[in-house]
Design a protein around this motif. Structure first.
Motif, PDB file in Angstrom:
ATOM      1  N   SER A 109       0.996  -1.292  -0.225  1.00 47.74           N
ATOM      2  CA  SER A 109       0.031  -0.084   0.108  1.00 47.74           C
ATOM      3  C   SER A 109       0.867   1.313  -0.060  1.00 47.74           C
ATOM      4  CB  SER A 109      -0.804   0.046   1.361  1.00 47.74           C
ATOM      5  OG  SER A 109      -1.588   1.348   1.249  1.00 47.74           O
ATOM      6  N   GLU A 110       0.433   2.274  -0.813  1.00 51.82           N
ATOM      7  CA  GLU A 110       1.406   3.352  -0.909  1.00 51.82           C
ATOM      8  C   GLU A 110       0.552   4.462  -0.135  1.00 51.82           C
ATOM      9  OE1 GLU A 110       3.607   2.442  -5.144  1.00 51.82           O
ATOM     10  OE2 GLU A 110       2.559   4.337  -4.723  1.00 51.82           O
ATOM     11  N   GLU A 111      -0.674   4.273   0.566  1.00 53.08           N
ATOM     12  CA  GLU A 111      -1.433   5.289   0.999  1.00 53.08           C
ATOM     13  C   GLU A 111      -1.117   5.899   2.209  1.00 53.08           C
ATOM     14  OE1 GLU A 111      -5.561   3.644   1.139  1.00 53.08           O
ATOM     15  OE2 GLU A 111      -5.644   3.650  -1.060  1.00 53.08           O
ATOM     16  N   ARG A 112      -0.398   4.878   2.983  1.00 52.56           N
ATOM     17  CA  ARG A 112       0.176   5.582   4.586  1.00 52.56           C
ATOM     18  C   ARG A 112       1.256   6.299   4.188  1.00 52.56           C
ATOM     19  NH1 ARG A 112       0.172   0.351   8.123  1.00 52.56           N
ATOM     20  NH2 ARG A 112       0.858   1.703   9.579  1.00 52.56           N
ATOM     21  N   LYS A 113       1.274   7.313   5.175  1.00 51.63           N
ATOM     22  CA  LYS A 113       2.604   8.214   5.198  1.00 51.63           C
ATOM     23  C   LYS A 113       3.779   7.394   5.618  1.00 51.63           C
ATOM     24  CE  LYS A 113       0.423  12.615   4.541  1.00 51.63           C
ATOM     25  NZ  LYS A 113       0.131  13.929   5.230  1.00 51.63           N
ATOM     26  N   VAL A 114       4.934   8.071   4.993  1.00 50.62           N
ATOM     27  CA  VAL A 114       6.332   7.250   5.545  1.00 50.62           C
ATOM     28  C   VAL A 114       7.338   8.387   5.917  1.00 50.62           C
ATOM     29  CG1 VAL A 114       8.194   5.857   4.678  1.00 50.62           C
ATOM     30  CG2 VAL A 114       5.945   5.248   3.849  1.00 50.62           C
ATOM     31  N   LEU A 115       7.891   7.887   7.169  1.00 51.53           N
ATOM     32  CA  LEU A 115       8.852   8.754   7.621  1.00 51.53           C
ATOM     33  C   LEU A 115      10.194   8.272   7.624  1.00 51.53           C
ATOM     34  CD1 LEU A 115      10.012  11.097   9.547  1.00 51.53           C
ATOM     35  CD2 LEU A 115       9.436   9.481  11.480  1.00 51.53           C
ATOM     36  N   VAL A 116      11.308   8.961   7.165  1.00 52.63           N
ATOM     37  CA  VAL A 116      12.590   8.637   7.166  1.00 52.63           C
ATOM     38  C   VAL A 116      13.222   9.538   8.219  1.00 52.63           C
ATOM     39  CG1 VAL A 116      14.938   7.931   6.207  1.00 52.63           C
ATOM     40  CG2 VAL A 116      12.788   7.715   4.878  1.00 52.63           C
ATOM     41  N   TYR A 131       5.622   9.302  15.373  1.00 54.60           N
ATOM     42  CA  TYR A 131       5.036   9.264  13.930  1.00 54.60           C
ATOM     43  C   TYR A 131       4.562   7.920  13.839  1.00 54.60           C
ATOM     44  CZ  TYR A 131       7.120  13.560  11.736  1.00 54.60           C
ATOM     45  OH  TYR A 131       7.119  14.675  11.443  1.00 54.60           O
ATOM     46  N   ARG A 132       5.011   6.943  14.491  1.00 54.11           N
ATOM     47  CA  ARG A 132       4.289   5.610  14.605  1.00 54.11           C
ATOM     48  C   ARG A 132       3.043   5.625  15.322  1.00 54.11           C
ATOM     49  NH1 ARG A 132       3.374   2.498  12.416  1.00 54.11           N
ATOM     50  NH2 ARG A 132       3.555   0.612  13.743  1.00 54.11           N
ATOM     51  N   ALA A 133       2.910   6.666  16.149  1.00 51.81           N
ATOM     52  CA  ALA A 133       1.686   6.714  16.773  1.00 51.81           C
ATOM     53  C   ALA A 133       0.431   7.633  16.113  1.00 51.81           C
ATOM     54  CB  ALA A 133       1.842   7.639  18.306  1.00 51.81           C
ATOM     55  N   ARG A 134       1.333   8.137  15.096  1.00 52.39           N
ATOM     56  CA  ARG A 134       0.493   8.920  13.958  1.00 52.39           C
ATOM     57  C   ARG A 134      -0.163   7.870  12.895  1.00 52.39           C
ATOM     58  NH1 ARG A 134       1.290  14.460  12.220  1.00 52.39           N
ATOM     59  NH2 ARG A 134       2.056  15.544  14.037  1.00 52.39           N
ATOM     60  N   GLY A 135       0.334   6.554  13.080  1.00 53.07           N
ATOM     61  CA  GLY A 135       0.157   5.706  11.862  1.00 53.07           C
ATOM     62  C   GLY A 135       0.970   5.537  10.941  1.00 53.07           C
ATOM     63  N   TRP A 136       2.148   6.442  10.835  1.00 58.42           N
ATOM     64  CA  TRP A 136       3.074   6.279   9.826  1.00 58.42           C
ATOM     65  C   TRP A 136       3.981   5.127   9.729  1.00 58.42           C
ATOM     66  CZ3 TRP A 136       5.382  11.325   7.480  1.00 58.42           C
ATOM     67  CH2 TRP A 136       4.378  12.329   7.547  1.00 58.42           C
ATOM     68  N   ARG A 137       4.351   4.803   8.553  1.00 61.58           N
ATOM     69  CA  ARG A 137       5.388   3.677   8.421  1.00 61.58           C
ATOM     70  C   ARG A 137       6.657   4.284   8.928  1.00 61.58           C
ATOM     71  NH1 ARG A 137       2.898   0.557   3.621  1.00 61.58           N
ATOM     72  NH2 ARG A 137       1.585  -0.881   4.848  1.00 61.58           N
ATOM     73  N   VAL A 138       7.687   3.900   9.305  1.00 61.53           N
ATOM     74  CA  VAL A 138       9.106   4.495   9.485  1.00 61.53           C
ATOM     75  C   VAL A 138      10.193   3.619   8.971  1.00 61.53           C
ATOM     76  CG1 VAL A 138      10.457   5.473  11.120  1.00 61.53           C
ATOM     77  CG2 VAL A 138       8.006   5.688  11.449  1.00 61.53           C
ATOM     78  N   VAL A 139      11.173   4.313   8.508  1.00 60.20           N
ATOM     79  CA  VAL A 139      12.614   3.691   8.276  1.00 60.20           C
ATOM     80  C   VAL A 139      13.498   4.560   9.012  1.00 60.20           C
ATOM     81  CG1 VAL A 139      14.492   3.072   6.523  1.00 60.20           C
ATOM     82  CG2 VAL A 139      11.926   2.844   5.973  1.00 60.20           C
ATOM     83  N   GLY A 140      14.422   3.807  10.007  1.00 61.80           N
ATOM     84  CA  GLY A 140      15.298   4.308  10.910  1.00 61.80           C
ATOM     85  C   GLY A 140      16.699   4.065  10.441  1.00 61.80           C
ATOM     86  N   PRO A 151      17.475  -4.671  15.036  1.00 65.09           N
ATOM     87  CA  PRO A 151      16.578  -5.169  13.972  1.00 65.09           C
ATOM     88  C   PRO A 151      15.121  -4.994  14.593  1.00 65.09           C
ATOM     89  CG  PRO A 151      18.028  -6.880  14.204  1.00 65.09           C
ATOM     90  CD  PRO A 151      18.244  -5.925  15.148  1.00 65.09           C
ATOM     91  N   SER A 152      14.023  -4.315  13.856  1.00 64.98           N
ATOM     92  CA  SER A 152      12.881  -4.244  14.290  1.00 64.98           C
ATOM     93  C   SER A 152      11.765  -5.141  14.187  1.00 64.98           C
ATOM     94  CB  SER A 152      12.202  -2.866  13.711  1.00 64.98           C
ATOM     95  OG  SER A 152      10.774  -2.547  14.076  1.00 64.98           O
ATOM     96  N   ASP A 153      11.076  -5.814  15.059  1.00 66.45           N
ATOM     97  CA  ASP A 153      10.032  -6.488  15.117  1.00 66.45           C
ATOM     98  C   ASP A 153       8.584  -6.210  14.730  1.00 66.45           C
ATOM     99  OD1 ASP A 153       9.218  -5.447  17.290  1.00 66.45           O
ATOM    100  OD2 ASP A 153       9.710  -7.138  18.802  1.00 66.45           O
ATOM    101  N   ASP A 154       8.810  -4.709  14.449  1.00 70.78           N
ATOM    102  CA  ASP A 154       7.620  -4.030  13.823  1.00 70.78           C
ATOM    103  C   ASP A 154       7.535  -4.077  12.489  1.00 70.78           C
ATOM    104  OD1 ASP A 154       5.341  -2.048  13.124  1.00 70.78           O
ATOM    105  OD2 ASP A 154       6.095  -0.798  14.549  1.00 70.78           O
ATOM    106  N   ALA A 155       6.547  -4.480  11.493  1.00 67.81           N
ATOM    107  CA  ALA A 155       6.503  -4.526  10.214  1.00 67.81           C
ATOM    108  C   ALA A 155       6.477  -3.211   9.478  1.00 67.81           C
ATOM    109  CB  ALA A 155       5.210  -5.474   9.788  1.00 67.81           C
ATOM    110  N   ASP A 156       6.086  -2.168  10.415  1.00 68.95           N
ATOM    111  CA  ASP A 156       5.949  -1.005   9.880  1.00 68.95           C
ATOM    112  C   ASP A 156       7.202   0.105  10.428  1.00 68.95           C
ATOM    113  OD1 ASP A 156       3.651  -1.566   8.350  1.00 68.95           O
ATOM    114  OD2 ASP A 156       2.416  -0.802  10.154  1.00 68.95           O
ATOM    115  N   TYR A 157       8.145  -0.590  11.034  1.00 68.99           N
ATOM    116  CA  TYR A 157       9.229   0.048  11.124  1.00 68.99           C
ATOM    117  C   TYR A 157      10.674  -0.769  10.853  1.00 68.99           C
ATOM    118  CZ  TYR A 157      12.794   2.466  14.025  1.00 68.99           C
ATOM    119  OH  TYR A 157      14.135   2.998  14.394  1.00 68.99           O
ATOM    120  N   ILE A 158      11.119  -0.221   9.632  1.00 66.82           N
ATOM    121  CA  ILE A 158      12.404  -0.948   9.145  1.00 66.82           C
ATOM    122  C   ILE A 158      13.621  -0.139   9.749  1.00 66.82           C
ATOM    123  CG2 ILE A 158      13.577  -1.806   7.071  1.00 66.82           C
ATOM    124  CD1 ILE A 158      10.436  -2.964   7.715  1.00 66.82           C
TER     125      ILE A 158
END
Length: 236
Positions: free
Chosen positions: A2-9, A25-34, A41-48
Protein backbone atom coordinates in the motif's frame (compact mmCIF):
# COMPACT_ATOMS: atom_id res chain seq x y z
CA UNK A 1 2.20 -2.92 -0.99
CA UNK A 2 0.00 0.00 0.00
CA UNK A 3 1.18 3.50 -0.85
CA UNK A 4 -1.56 5.32 1.02
CA UNK A 5 -0.05 5.45 4.50
CA UNK A 6 2.56 8.13 5.03
CA UNK A 7 6.22 7.25 5.49
CA UNK A 8 8.93 8.86 7.62
CA UNK A 9 12.67 8.42 7.17
CA UNK A 10 14.70 9.48 10.21
CA UNK A 11 18.45 9.26 10.77
CA UNK A 12 20.05 8.78 14.17
CA UNK A 13 17.00 6.87 15.34
CA UNK A 14 18.48 4.43 17.88
CA UNK A 15 18.16 6.74 20.90
CA UNK A 16 17.35 10.24 22.10
CA UNK A 17 15.52 12.52 19.69
CA UNK A 18 15.57 10.05 16.82
CA UNK A 19 13.91 7.32 18.84
CA UNK A 20 11.30 9.81 20.03
CA UNK A 21 10.55 10.86 16.45
CA UNK A 22 10.02 7.21 15.54
CA UNK A 23 7.61 6.75 18.44
CA UNK A 24 5.71 9.95 17.65
CA UNK A 25 5.21 9.20 13.97
CA UNK A 26 4.32 5.56 14.59
CA UNK A 27 1.63 6.82 16.97
CA UNK A 28 0.27 8.79 14.03
CA UNK A 29 0.06 5.58 12.04
CA UNK A 30 2.99 6.38 9.79
CA UNK A 31 5.42 3.79 8.54
CA UNK A 32 9.04 4.53 9.43
CA UNK A 33 12.54 3.72 8.23
CA UNK A 34 15.25 4.51 10.78
CA UNK A 35 19.02 4.45 10.74
CA UNK A 36 21.92 4.53 13.16
CA UNK A 37 25.45 3.15 13.20
CA UNK A 38 24.29 0.45 15.59
CA UNK A 39 20.58 -0.25 15.66
CA UNK A 40 18.61 -3.35 16.53
CA UNK A 41 16.39 -5.07 13.97
CA UNK A 42 12.76 -4.12 14.38
CA UNK A 43 9.98 -6.62 15.06
CA UNK A 44 7.45 -4.03 13.89
CA UNK A 45 6.52 -4.60 10.24
CA UNK A 46 5.91 -0.87 9.85
CA UNK A 47 9.30 0.16 11.24
CA UNK A 48 12.36 -0.88 9.25
CA UNK A 49 15.87 -0.27 10.60
CA UNK A 50 18.94 0.18 8.43
CA UNK A 51 22.25 -0.03 10.30
CA UNK A 52 25.32 1.82 9.06
CA UNK A 53 27.29 5.04 9.11
CA UNK A 54 24.99 7.69 7.64
CA UNK A 55 28.08 9.74 6.81
CA UNK A 56 28.81 7.24 4.05
CA UNK A 57 26.91 8.38 0.92
CA UNK A 58 26.13 4.76 0.08
CA UNK A 59 24.37 4.28 3.43
CA UNK A 60 22.62 7.66 3.24
CA UNK A 61 21.16 6.75 -0.13
CA UNK A 62 20.32 3.22 1.02
CA UNK A 63 18.28 4.46 3.99
CA UNK A 64 15.95 6.50 1.79
CA UNK A 65 15.86 3.91 -0.96
CA UNK A 66 14.78 1.30 1.60
CA UNK A 67 11.67 3.35 2.33
CA UNK A 68 10.91 3.57 -1.38
CA UNK A 69 11.50 -0.14 -1.93
CA UNK A 70 9.53 -1.33 1.12
CA UNK A 71 6.80 1.29 1.44
CA UNK A 72 6.70 3.01 -1.95
CA UNK A 73 7.07 6.61 -0.82
CA UNK A 74 8.79 9.12 1.47
CA UNK A 75 6.60 11.84 2.97
CA UNK A 76 8.99 13.27 5.56
CA UNK A 77 12.74 13.04 5.95
CA UNK A 78 14.18 14.09 9.32
CA UNK A 79 17.92 14.66 9.08
CA UNK A 80 18.51 14.09 12.77
CA UNK A 81 21.87 12.29 12.95
CA UNK A 82 24.66 14.52 14.19
CA UNK A 83 28.02 14.56 15.89
CA UNK A 84 28.82 17.13 18.60
CA UNK A 85 32.55 17.64 19.08
CA UNK A 86 33.32 21.00 20.71
CA UNK A 87 36.89 22.17 20.91
CA UNK A 88 39.22 24.97 19.84
CA UNK A 89 40.08 24.92 16.16
CA UNK A 90 43.79 24.27 16.76
CA UNK A 91 42.98 21.01 18.56
CA UNK A 92 40.77 19.47 15.89
CA UNK A 93 42.35 16.68 13.87
CA UNK A 94 41.69 16.23 10.17
CA UNK A 95 40.11 12.86 10.95
CA UNK A 96 37.66 14.45 13.39
CA UNK A 97 36.87 17.29 11.00
CA UNK A 98 36.04 14.89 8.19
CA UNK A 99 34.00 12.62 10.45
CA UNK A 100 31.83 15.47 11.72
CA UNK A 101 31.32 16.98 8.29
CA UNK A 102 30.43 13.58 6.82
CA UNK A 103 27.72 12.96 9.40
CA UNK A 104 26.41 16.50 9.75
CA UNK A 105 26.61 17.65 6.11
CA UNK A 106 27.30 14.84 3.64
CA UNK A 107 24.56 12.63 5.08
CA UNK A 108 22.03 15.46 4.84
CA UNK A 109 22.94 16.14 1.22
CA UNK A 110 22.89 12.57 -0.04
CA UNK A 111 19.77 11.45 1.85
CA UNK A 112 17.91 14.56 0.71
CA UNK A 113 19.10 14.10 -2.86
CA UNK A 114 17.39 10.70 -3.01
CA UNK A 115 14.24 11.82 -1.18
CA UNK A 116 13.50 14.89 -3.30
CA UNK A 117 12.77 13.14 -6.64
CA UNK A 118 10.45 10.71 -4.85
CA UNK A 119 8.63 13.61 -3.18
CA UNK A 120 8.37 15.44 -6.51
CA UNK A 121 6.88 12.35 -8.13
CA UNK A 122 4.27 11.86 -5.39
CA UNK A 123 3.30 15.55 -5.35
CA UNK A 124 4.92 16.83 -2.15
CA UNK A 125 6.82 16.11 1.01
CA UNK A 126 8.60 17.56 4.00
CA UNK A 127 12.25 17.76 5.03
CA UNK A 128 13.28 18.68 8.58
CA UNK A 129 16.81 19.49 9.74
CA UNK A 130 17.97 19.33 13.36
CA UNK A 131 20.32 22.25 14.12
CA UNK A 132 21.92 24.01 17.08
CA UNK A 133 21.30 27.60 18.15
CA UNK A 134 25.06 27.97 18.58
CA UNK A 135 25.08 28.68 14.85
CA UNK A 136 23.46 32.07 15.48
CA UNK A 137 24.89 32.79 18.91
CA UNK A 138 28.34 31.47 19.66
CA UNK A 139 29.68 31.30 23.20
CA UNK A 140 33.21 32.23 24.16
CA UNK A 141 33.37 29.37 26.64
CA UNK A 142 32.06 26.79 24.16
CA UNK A 143 34.36 26.67 21.14
CA UNK A 144 32.28 24.90 18.52
CA UNK A 145 33.62 25.68 15.07
CA UNK A 146 32.66 22.24 13.76
CA UNK A 147 29.04 22.80 14.80
CA UNK A 148 29.07 26.26 13.20
CA UNK A 149 30.52 24.95 9.93
CA UNK A 150 28.28 21.91 9.63
CA UNK A 151 24.99 23.00 11.15
CA UNK A 152 25.39 26.52 9.75
CA UNK A 153 25.57 24.99 6.29
CA UNK A 154 22.40 23.04 6.98
CA UNK A 155 20.62 26.17 8.20
CA UNK A 156 21.42 27.94 4.93
CA UNK A 157 20.41 24.86 2.96
CA UNK A 158 17.08 24.79 4.78
CA UNK A 159 16.17 28.24 3.46
CA UNK A 160 17.64 27.62 0.03
CA UNK A 161 15.86 24.32 -0.48
CA UNK A 162 12.60 25.76 0.82
CA UNK A 163 12.68 28.21 -2.09
CA UNK A 164 13.96 25.71 -4.64
CA UNK A 165 11.33 23.10 -3.82
CA UNK A 166 8.29 25.25 -3.01
CA UNK A 167 6.85 24.84 -6.52
CA UNK A 168 6.97 21.07 -5.96
CA UNK A 169 4.94 21.35 -2.71
CA UNK A 170 7.98 20.17 -0.74
CA UNK A 171 8.41 22.04 2.52
CA UNK A 172 11.81 22.37 4.22
CA UNK A 173 12.05 23.40 7.86
CA UNK A 174 14.34 23.03 10.87
CA UNK A 175 14.43 22.93 14.63
CA UNK A 176 17.41 24.71 16.18
CA UNK A 177 18.12 23.45 19.66
CA UNK A 178 19.52 24.80 22.87
CA UNK A 179 20.45 22.50 25.75
CA UNK A 180 18.23 19.42 25.47
CA UNK A 181 18.33 16.43 27.81
CA UNK A 182 19.55 13.80 25.35
CA UNK A 183 22.44 11.29 25.38
CA UNK A 184 24.63 14.00 23.83
CA UNK A 185 24.87 15.59 27.28
CA UNK A 186 26.30 14.10 30.45
CA UNK A 187 23.26 14.10 32.79
CA UNK A 188 25.42 15.45 35.62
CA UNK A 189 26.20 18.56 33.54
CA UNK A 190 22.63 19.59 32.84
CA UNK A 191 21.94 21.49 36.06
CA UNK A 192 24.90 23.76 35.37
CA UNK A 193 23.64 24.51 31.88
CA UNK A 194 20.21 25.83 32.87
CA UNK A 195 21.47 29.42 32.74
CA UNK A 196 22.03 29.13 28.99
CA UNK A 197 18.28 29.72 28.59
CA UNK A 198 16.31 32.73 29.86
CA UNK A 199 13.65 30.26 30.99
CA UNK A 200 16.34 28.89 33.31
CA UNK A 201 15.87 25.25 32.45
CA UNK A 202 17.10 22.76 29.95
CA UNK A 203 14.79 21.37 27.30
CA UNK A 204 13.36 17.88 27.03
CA UNK A 205 12.94 15.50 24.13
CA UNK A 206 9.19 16.12 24.41
CA UNK A 207 9.78 19.86 23.78
CA UNK A 208 11.48 19.05 20.49
CA UNK A 209 8.90 16.45 19.44
CA UNK A 210 6.11 18.99 19.95
CA UNK A 211 7.93 21.45 17.70
CA UNK A 212 8.43 18.85 14.99
CA UNK A 213 4.76 17.86 15.23
CA UNK A 214 3.83 21.52 14.73
CA UNK A 215 6.01 21.78 11.63
CA UNK A 216 4.60 18.51 10.31
CA UNK A 217 1.04 19.74 10.60
CA UNK A 218 1.66 23.28 9.33
CA UNK A 219 1.15 23.04 5.58
CA UNK A 220 1.72 26.78 5.06
CA UNK A 221 5.11 26.84 6.81
CA UNK A 222 8.37 26.39 4.91
CA UNK A 223 11.86 27.82 5.30
CA UNK A 224 11.19 28.12 9.04
CA UNK A 225 13.87 27.60 11.66
CA UNK A 226 12.13 27.08 15.00
CA UNK A 227 14.30 27.79 18.03
CA UNK A 228 13.75 25.30 20.82
CA UNK A 229 16.21 26.93 23.20
CA UNK A 230 14.30 28.44 26.11
CA UNK A 231 14.51 31.95 24.68
CA UNK A 232 18.28 32.07 24.19
CA UNK A 233 18.11 33.22 20.58
CA UNK A 234 15.51 35.87 21.33
CA UNK A 235 17.69 37.24 24.11
CA UNK A 236 20.68 37.97 21.89
Amino acid sequence: MSEERKVLVVTGSSQGLGAAFVKSYRARGWRVVGNAREIKPSDDADYITVPGDIGDPIIARKVVQTALDRFGRVDTLINNAGIWRPGPIASISEEMYRRVMATNVDAVFFATQVAVPAMQKQGGGHIIQVLTSLVEHALQDVPAVLASLSKGACASATRGLAMELARDNIRVNAVSLGIIDTPLHDPSSLEGKKSFAPLNRYGTVADVVRAVNYLEDSDFVTGEISYIDGGRTAGH
